[in-house]
Design an enzyme around this catalytic site. Structure first.
Site, PDB file in Angstrom:
ATOM      1  N   HIS A  47      89.906  29.672  46.138  1.00  0.00           N
ATOM      2  CA  HIS A  47      90.269  30.142  44.813  1.00  0.00           C
ATOM      3  C   HIS A  47      89.679  29.196  43.775  1.00  0.00           C
ATOM      4  O   HIS A  47      89.201  28.106  44.097  1.00  0.00           O
ATOM      5  CB  HIS A  47      91.787  30.212  44.674  1.00  0.00           C
ATOM      6  CG  HIS A  47      92.412  31.310  45.484  1.00  0.00           C
ATOM      7  ND1 HIS A  47      93.747  31.641  45.397  1.00  0.00           N
ATOM      8  CD2 HIS A  47      91.886  32.160  46.400  1.00  0.00           C
ATOM      9  CE1 HIS A  47      94.012  32.635  46.217  1.00  0.00           C
ATOM     10  NE2 HIS A  47      92.901  32.964  46.843  1.00  0.00           N
ATOM     11  N   GLU A  49      90.936  27.240  41.509  1.00  0.00           N
ATOM     12  CA  GLU A  49      91.524  25.912  41.391  1.00  0.00           C
ATOM     13  C   GLU A  49      91.018  24.972  42.491  1.00  0.00           C
ATOM     14  O   GLU A  49      90.790  23.777  42.250  1.00  0.00           O
ATOM     15  CB  GLU A  49      93.056  25.993  41.465  1.00  0.00           C
ATOM     16  CG  GLU A  49      93.685  26.833  40.366  1.00  0.00           C
ATOM     17  CD  GLU A  49      93.881  28.284  40.754  1.00  0.00           C
ATOM     18  OE1 GLU A  49      94.862  28.896  40.299  1.00  0.00           O
ATOM     19  OE2 GLU A  49      93.040  28.821  41.522  1.00  0.00           O
ATOM     20  N   CYS A  72      98.391  30.515  42.579  1.00  0.00           N
ATOM     21  CA  CYS A  72      99.185  31.149  43.633  1.00  0.00           C
ATOM     22  C   CYS A  72     100.035  30.100  44.347  1.00  0.00           C
ATOM     23  O   CYS A  72      99.704  28.913  44.375  1.00  0.00           O
ATOM     24  CB  CYS A  72      98.273  31.873  44.630  1.00  0.00           C
ATOM     25  SG  CYS A  72      97.233  30.766  45.605  1.00  0.00           S
ATOM     26  N   ARG A 181      79.285  48.799  35.806  1.00  0.00           N
ATOM     27  CA  ARG A 181      79.287  49.219  37.216  1.00  0.00           C
ATOM     28  C   ARG A 181      79.435  48.026  38.149  1.00  0.00           C
ATOM     29  O   ARG A 181      80.113  48.111  39.174  1.00  0.00           O
ATOM     30  CB  ARG A 181      77.997  49.977  37.540  1.00  0.00           C
ATOM     31  CG  ARG A 181      77.941  51.389  36.993  1.00  0.00           C
ATOM     32  CD  ARG A 181      76.650  52.077  37.416  1.00  0.00           C
ATOM     33  NE  ARG A 181      76.628  53.480  37.049  1.00  0.00           N
ATOM     34  CZ  ARG A 181      75.642  54.316  37.355  1.00  0.00           C
ATOM     35  NH1 ARG A 181      74.596  53.860  38.047  1.00  0.00           N
ATOM     36  NH2 ARG A 181      75.703  55.589  36.996  1.00  0.00           N
ATOM     37  N   THR A 193      77.748  67.017  38.541  1.00  0.00           N
ATOM     38  CA  THR A 193      76.850  65.953  38.089  1.00  0.00           C
ATOM     39  C   THR A 193      75.812  65.641  39.151  1.00  0.00           C
ATOM     40  O   THR A 193      74.635  65.416  38.850  1.00  0.00           O
ATOM     41  CB  THR A 193      77.666  64.691  37.747  1.00  0.00           C
ATOM     42  OG1 THR A 193      78.519  64.971  36.637  1.00  0.00           O
ATOM     43  CG2 THR A 193      76.758  63.521  37.398  1.00  0.00           C
ATOM     44  N   ARG A 204      72.636  48.000  39.019  1.00  0.00           N
ATOM     45  CA  ARG A 204      71.327  47.364  39.004  1.00  0.00           C
ATOM     46  C   ARG A 204      71.246  46.274  37.932  1.00  0.00           C
ATOM     47  O   ARG A 204      72.019  46.261  36.971  1.00  0.00           O
ATOM     48  CB  ARG A 204      70.223  48.410  38.724  1.00  0.00           C
ATOM     49  CG  ARG A 204      70.093  49.456  39.817  1.00  0.00           C
ATOM     50  CD  ARG A 204      69.085  50.536  39.471  1.00  0.00           C
ATOM     51  NE  ARG A 204      68.940  51.506  40.549  1.00  0.00           N
ATOM     52  CZ  ARG A 204      68.062  51.398  41.537  1.00  0.00           C
ATOM     53  NH1 ARG A 204      67.223  50.371  41.562  1.00  0.00           N
ATOM     54  NH2 ARG A 204      67.993  52.311  42.483  1.00  0.00           N
ATOM     55  N   GLU A 292      82.485  58.741  35.582  1.00  0.00           N
ATOM     56  CA  GLU A 292      81.334  58.881  34.696  1.00  0.00           C
ATOM     57  C   GLU A 292      80.988  60.335  34.381  1.00  0.00           C
ATOM     58  O   GLU A 292      79.932  60.618  33.821  1.00  0.00           O
ATOM     59  CB  GLU A 292      80.122  58.173  35.310  1.00  0.00           C
ATOM     60  CG  GLU A 292      80.307  56.673  35.486  1.00  0.00           C
ATOM     61  CD  GLU A 292      78.991  55.939  35.663  1.00  0.00           C
ATOM     62  OE1 GLU A 292      77.935  56.513  35.343  1.00  0.00           O
ATOM     63  OE2 GLU A 292      79.018  54.796  36.124  1.00  0.00           O
ATOM     64  N   LEU A 297      85.307  66.987  35.472  1.00  0.00           N
ATOM     65  CA  LEU A 297      86.074  65.911  36.091  1.00  0.00           C
ATOM     66  C   LEU A 297      86.851  65.135  35.034  1.00  0.00           C
ATOM     67  O   LEU A 297      88.056  64.884  35.188  1.00  0.00           O
ATOM     68  CB  LEU A 297      85.146  64.963  36.851  1.00  0.00           C
ATOM     69  CG  LEU A 297      85.814  63.683  37.389  1.00  0.00           C
ATOM     70  CD1 LEU A 297      86.905  64.017  38.391  1.00  0.00           C
ATOM     71  CD2 LEU A 297      84.793  62.741  38.003  1.00  0.00           C
TER      72      LEU A 297
END
Length: 362
Positions: A47, A49, A72, A181, A193, A204, A292, A297
């Site tokens: 983690h 820390e 945590c 993304r 789509t 990308r 998207e 949708l």
């Protein structure tokens, strides 16, 4: 120096690589000097820390910790950070936000305080809540955080009547979408789509190169109309098709051979049960979904109150045409007074396009 600013900058470097864990940034400061810093590593690794403590070594003793999320205090795939911080001898912990995970939720702070470490909580909390919006929803409800993303013309169109849609938004906006993304667990589109655009649905870099980690691709396709030749099966990453529970067996076999995983769901009027789909994705530790399009949708998602956040890119062009495609279809509302009004709205110029961001809830 703004040490919290540095901590948040570090945290954002981990976005997209550490889910379902939260992307945390940590900075250790002693005598006004950064002696250690780090961000969350992939699941099963250190983690934030711990990365900072290892970098600081003996200099951690007497240091102040700036951290974007409460350390945590439970054993998971890694030991608790709270105990490591206590053992290292830090004297103060400045925590932007308490962890909503019921296994932590103030217990990490309490452990530090019990060890004599001063804690300050709530600095930059609003910034932390935005950073952890997907994590917060998933850890408290088991469901993914859903963002509706679309690019449209000034008159609200996402494509011409012929279906042409490339490109409505400019290059700067499209590069920003690639960054979005990168940071989500899944990209979702409807089958229309796929049929109209045959997209790859990949993340990308600006130069077009594929990123190492690809988000899950989710296509809602009750009747399994996605062709086996679709681009989504030819690029790295996994593709899931949400289909009707009684989908044609021959179609199912062909799609599975092409590389698709099928999730069979109840459907109505040719539309799969989106609520159940999100429950399944949440169980698979998908914490965030970016829907998207297309308009059907997104319309169904809004009709069923399943959207948490909206990111719309508005381009200064007029497409016109009664039959041109709109960003959000579905049933909609009968009266303006019933319209969904976004909250916490912000806008940003991306070259000539305007990015408008807002939330459906408080």
């Amino acid at each position: 120096m703004d040490y919290f600013k540095r901590a948040f900058s570090l945290a954002r470097q981990a976005l997209g690589d550490v889910s379902p864990n939260p992307a945390v940034g940590a900075v250790l400061v002693r005598d006004d000097e950064i002696v250690g810093e780090g961000f969350t590593q992939p699941p099963g690794s250190d983690h934030a820390e711990i990365v900072a403590l290892k970098q600081a070594g003996a200099k951690a003793r007497g240091a102040i910790l700036y951290v974007t999320l409460e350390p945590c205090c439970h054993f998971g795939r890694t030991p608790p950070c709270s105990r490591a911080l206590i053992a290292a001898g830090i004297v103060e912990a400045r925590i932007a936000m308490l962890d909503p995970n019921k296994l932590v939720s103030g217990k990490g702070r309490h452990e530090l305080e019990q060890a004599g470490i001063r804690t300050i909580t709530g600095e930059r909390e609003a910034e932390a809540k935005e950073l952890y919006e997907a994590y917060i929803k998933h850890i408290t409800t088991g469901l993914p955080f859903v963002t509706a993303k679309f690019a449209m013309s000034l008159d609200g169109k996402i494509a011409t009547a012929s279906g042409d849609s490339q490109w409505i938004s400019g290059k700067v906006a499209r590069n920003h979408v690639q960054e979005m993304r990168k940071n989500v667990d899944a990209i979702m589109v409807g089958v229309n789509t796929v049929l109209a655009d045959d997209p790859q649905l990949t993340a990308r870099y600006e130069n077009g190169e594929l990123r190492r980690r690809q988000p899950l691709r989710v296509i809602t396709d009750a009747q399994a109309r996605t062709p086996a030749s679709a681009q989504v099966f030819k690029v790295p990453g996994r593709t899931v098709l949400a289909v009707d529970e009684n989908v044609d067996k021959k179609k199912a076999i062909i799609l599975e051979q092409a590389g698709a995983e099928l999730i069979r769901l109840p459907s109505r009027d040719g539309l799969v049960d989106l609520r159940t789909l999100f429950e399944i994705l949440g169980q698979r530790q998908v914490t965030s979904v970016m829907a998207e399009g297309g308009g059907q949708l997104l319309g169904n998602l809004f009709d069923q109150d399943l959207v948490d956040k909206v990111v719309a890119f508005v381009s200064p062009m007029i497409i016109g045409g009664a039959d041109s495609k709109v960003a959000v279809a579905g049933h909609g509302v009968d009266k303006i007074s019933q319209a969904l009004r976004l909250k916490r709205v912000s806008s940003k110029m991306l070259d000539q396009d305007v990015m408008i961001t807002g939330y459906t809830g408080a």
